[in-house]
Design a protein around this motif. Structure first.
Motif, mmCIF file in Angstrom:
data_model
loop_
_atom_site.group_PDB
_atom_site.id
_atom_site.type_symbol
_atom_site.label_atom_id
_atom_site.label_comp_id
_atom_site.label_asym_id
_atom_site.label_seq_id
_atom_site.Cartn_x
_atom_site.Cartn_y
_atom_site.Cartn_z
ATOM 1 N N SER A 384 0.856 -1.182 0.000
ATOM 2 C CA SER A 384 0.000 0.000 0.000
ATOM 3 C C SER A 384 0.891 1.231 0.000
ATOM 4 O O SER A 384 2.073 1.164 0.340
ATOM 5 C CB SER A 384 -0.918 0.006 1.234
ATOM 6 N N LEU A 385 0.315 2.361 -0.380
ATOM 7 C CA LEU A 385 1.088 3.592 -0.412
ATOM 8 C C LEU A 385 1.366 4.071 1.004
ATOM 9 O O LEU A 385 0.451 4.114 1.838
ATOM 10 C CB LEU A 385 0.328 4.668 -1.180
ATOM 11 N N PRO A 386 2.610 4.455 1.300
ATOM 12 C CA PRO A 386 2.903 5.010 2.624
ATOM 13 C C PRO A 386 2.140 6.307 2.863
ATOM 14 O O PRO A 386 1.735 6.995 1.920
ATOM 15 C CB PRO A 386 4.422 5.272 2.567
ATOM 16 N N GLN A 387 1.949 6.667 4.112
ATOM 17 C CA GLN A 387 1.232 7.894 4.457
ATOM 18 C C GLN A 387 2.163 9.096 4.275
ATOM 19 O O GLN A 387 3.284 9.119 4.791
ATOM 20 C CB GLN A 387 0.743 7.837 5.898
ATOM 21 N N GLY A 410 7.286 5.040 12.592
ATOM 22 C CA GLY A 410 6.480 6.179 12.989
ATOM 23 C C GLY A 410 7.128 7.522 12.731
ATOM 24 O O GLY A 410 6.491 8.556 12.926
ATOM 25 N N LYS A 411 8.370 7.527 12.275
ATOM 26 C CA LYS A 411 9.069 8.783 12.009
ATOM 27 C C LYS A 411 8.986 9.140 10.524
ATOM 28 O O LYS A 411 8.749 8.292 9.677
ATOM 29 C CB LYS A 411 10.519 8.687 12.465
ATOM 30 N N THR A 432 5.809 8.617 6.140
ATOM 31 C CA THR A 432 5.994 8.012 7.455
ATOM 32 C C THR A 432 6.499 6.577 7.330
ATOM 33 O O THR A 432 5.917 5.756 6.615
ATOM 34 C CB THR A 432 4.678 8.027 8.246
ATOM 35 N N VAL A 433 7.574 6.293 8.035
ATOM 36 C CA VAL A 433 8.160 4.950 8.036
ATOM 37 C C VAL A 433 7.290 4.025 8.877
ATOM 38 O O VAL A 433 6.817 4.393 9.957
ATOM 39 C CB VAL A 433 9.591 4.985 8.605
ATOM 40 N N THR A 434 7.068 2.815 8.363
ATOM 41 C CA THR A 434 6.297 1.812 9.097
ATOM 42 C C THR A 434 7.126 0.546 9.278
ATOM 43 O O THR A 434 8.155 0.357 8.617
ATOM 44 C CB THR A 434 5.006 1.451 8.348
ATOM 45 N N ASP A 435 6.659 -0.324 10.165
ATOM 46 C CA ASP A 435 7.342 -1.604 10.357
ATOM 47 C C ASP A 435 7.343 -2.424 9.078
ATOM 48 O O ASP A 435 8.318 -3.148 8.792
ATOM 49 C CB ASP A 435 6.681 -2.398 11.494
ATOM 50 N N ASP A 436 6.264 -2.329 8.289
ATOM 51 C CA ASP A 436 6.206 -3.063 7.028
ATOM 52 C C ASP A 436 7.332 -2.619 6.094
ATOM 53 O O ASP A 436 7.971 -3.447 5.434
ATOM 54 C CB ASP A 436 4.853 -2.848 6.337
#
Length: 467
Positions: A384-387, A410-411, A432-436
Motif C-alpha cells: 500500500s502507499l505510505p502515508q 512512525g518517524k 511516514t516509516v512503518t514496520d512493514d
C-alpha cells in the motif's frame, strides 16, 4: 586499473543479456581519443545547434516521427528532470505512478511540486500474481483527475523495467479532457518505432513529452538518450531546463555514437526482422520449461508488453531470482540485467546474436531440469502507499538525525529509499516509516538485493525528522 578491468572483462566470454543495447559490438569501428573534442569552430553546440549537431537531431526527429528531438548525453535522467521542469510551475500538484524511476521523485522535490500517487496492481498471468507492477489503467487516471481537478501533470513509466506497457493513447485522451499534460518515461522503449511487433511509441500515442534511452535497447553508448515531443510550444521551456541539467561540455564521442545508432536504424530494418525472429524462436523454446517460466506471453492482465524483455519467473521453484542469476553467471557465463527475489530480467536488443539466444535458452533448460518445484513466493513489493506527512520539498528545512532503521517506525523519512535496480522507491521523503517498510528493506538486503537511499544511509540506517 579501471581501463584494464574493462578490457579484461570484454575478453572474458561472458554474454551480456543486459544494457547497453550495443552488446559490446562495434557498429562503426572504434571510438578513439582523437575524436574527443569540444565546441571548436565548425563543430556546432548542443545547447544552440545549427550545424552538424542539428543534423543529428533532425535525423532523430524523422526516425521517431517527432517535431522535436533533443539529444541527451547525461542519460534519460537529465531528460526526465528537464521535461518535468518544463511542464510544471512551483507548487503544482502532479499525479505520479508509484513505479516511476527515482529521478522523477528528485524532480518533484527540486521543483517544489505536490505529488499524488497511483499504485499499479500486480501483473498476473494465468491467474497467478507476480511481484511485478502491471499496467496503469486509464480508469485509474480518470478517477484521480476527476477527484483532483487541480492536477496539472501526469507522469508514467511505459514500458517499465520489466517491459510492461500502459495504454498511453487512452490515457493521453483522458489527460487532455481534464486539462493535464502527460509525460512518459519511455527510457526502455527506444526501439519501439522500428518494428510493428513492438508497441507504439508514447509520443505517437499522444504524450506531450517522452524520453527514450538509446543506450538501453539500441546500439549507442551509455548515457545517450533523446527527449521527444510533438508540441513546439515547449521549445523555450525545454531549452531552459536542458541548459540546467545537461552538461555544458557534452561529449562528442557520445553524440557521434547517437548518430551512428540512428544511421544503423535507418539502414538496417532487416536486422529488426531477424531480431523478432530470434525472439519468436526463444519464446517457442521457452514453452518447454517446466519449472521456470517466461512471463507476459500468455493470458495476463497487462495492456501490452515489450517482447524484448525476457522476464523469467522462479515462483514455485526451489530457487530465487538471485540464485538463478548466480547460476547463469557462474555456470554458463551469462550476465543478466537484474535479479529480484522471484524473477530475473534478461534484456535483449537488435544486436544480440543467434549464439547468444541459444546459450541462454540452453542454460535455462539445463537449470530447469536441475531445480525442483517448491513454494518460494515472497511478495516484496509495496502493498500500500505510505502515508504522506509532508511534501517532499518541505523536508529540506527539517532537522534530521540518522538512526538505525529499526528505530524509525512512525518517524518521517528525510530521504528516498529504493532497490537498485530498478530504482523504484519503497519510501519517499516526507512519508511516514512503518514496520512493514522496515521489514521490506531488511528482507531485500538479506536476499542480496541492493537497497540504496538518496543520502547513502540505507539499508541499515535512515535519516528521519526529529523535530
Amino acid at each position: 586499473m579501471l581501463f584494464d578491468k574493462l578490457k579484461d572483462y570484454g575478453k572474458s566470454g561472458v554474454y551480456p543479456f543486459h544494457m547497453p543495447g550495443h552488446k559490446r559490438q562495434s557498429i562503426n569501428g572504434d571510438l578513439p581519443y582523437e575524436i574527443d573534442l569540444t565546441e571548436i569552430d565548425g563543430f556546432d553546440n548542443l545547447h544552440n545547434p545549427h550545424g552538424c549537431i542539428k543534423a543529428v537531431q533532425d535525423k532523430a526527429q524523422l526516425l521517431y516521427n517527432a517535431k522535436r528531438a533533443y539529444m541527451l548525453v547525461n542519460g534519460a535522467t537529465c531528460g526526465i528532470m528537464s521535461a518535468i521542469g518544463a511542464l510544471t510551475s512551483r507548487g503544482d500538484r502532479v499525479l505520479i505512478a508509484r513505479n516511476c524511476h527515482i529521478s522523477v521523485y528528485r524532480a518533484v522535490k527540486l521543483f517544489g511540486l505536490k505529488p499524488e500517487y497511483i499504485l499499479p496492481e500486480y501483473a498476473e498471468e494465468n491467474g497467478v500474481k507476480h511481484p511485478v507492477f502491471g499496467s496503469v489503467f486509464p480508469e485509474l487516471i480518470e478517477d484521480k483527475l476527476t477527484q483532483n481537478p487541480e492536477i496539472s501533470l501526469v507522469v508514467l513509466t511505459s514500458p517499465t523495467y520489466e517491459g510492461v506497457v500502459s495504454d498511453i493513447k487512452s490515457i493521453s485522451e483522458i489527460c487532455k479532457k481534464h486539462g493535464a499534460r502527460l509525460f512518459v518515461d519511455e527510457a526502455h522503449g527506444a526501439h519501439f518505432p522500428f518494428n510493428r511487433a513492438f508497441p507504439e511509441s508514447a509520443v505517437k500515442c499522444g504524450a506531450d513529452i517522452s524520453v527514450v534511452s538509446l543506450h538501453k535497447t539500441l546500439p549507442s553508448l551509455t548515457q545517450t538518450a533523446l527527449l521527444l515531443t510533438n508540441d513546439t510550444d515547449y521549445d523555450s521551456a525545454l531549452r531552459e531546463q536542458l541548459a540546467v541539467f545537461q552538461t555544458s561540455s557534452p561529449s562528442y564521442v557520445l553524440m557521434s555514437s547517437v548518430e551512428s545508432c540512428l544511421d544503423y536504424i535507418s539502414e538496417n530494418s532487416s536486422e529488426f526482422e531477424s531480431y523478432i525472429k530470434r525472439l519468436s524462436e526463444f519464446e517457442k523454446s521457452a514453452k518447454a520449461l517446466n519449472n521456470l517460466k517466461l512471463l507476459f506471453r500468455e493470458d495476463n492482465n497487462v495492456y501490452a508488453c515489450d517482447r524484448g524483455k525476457l522476464v523469467i519467473s522462479t515462483i514455485g521453484t526451489s530457487k530465487s531470482g538471485t540464485q538463478l542469476a548466480e547460476m547463469l553467471r557462474n555456470d554458463y557465463k551469462i550476465e543478466t540485467e537484474m535479479s529480484a527475489e522471484d524473477y530475473i530480467i534478461a534484456m535483449t536488443s537488435v544486436c544480440d546474436t543467434d549464439e547468444g539466444f541459444e546459450r541462454l535458452i540452453s542454460a535455462l533448460k539445463a537449470i530447469d531440469k536441475r531445480i525442483e518445484k517448491a513454494e518460494n513466493c515472497k511478495n516484496l513489493n509495496i502493498l500500500s502507499l505510505p502515508q504522506k506527512a509532508c511534501e517532499p520539498f518541505e523536508c529540506t528545512d527539517k532537522i534530521g538525525k540518522v538512526l538505525d532503521i529499526t528505530d524509525c517506525n512512525g518517524k518521517i523519512s528525510l530521504e528516498d529509499v529504493f532497490a537498485y535496480p530498478p530504482g523504484i522507491p519503497l519510501i519517499v521523503s516526507g512519508e511516514t516509516v512503518t514496520d512493514d517498510i522496515i521489514n521490506q528493506v531488511k528482507t531485500l538486503a538479506d536476499n542480496n538485493i541492493s537497497v540504496q537511499s538518496t543520502l547513502g544511509n540505507a539499508p541499515h540506517k535512515l535519516k528521519v525528522d526529529v523535530t
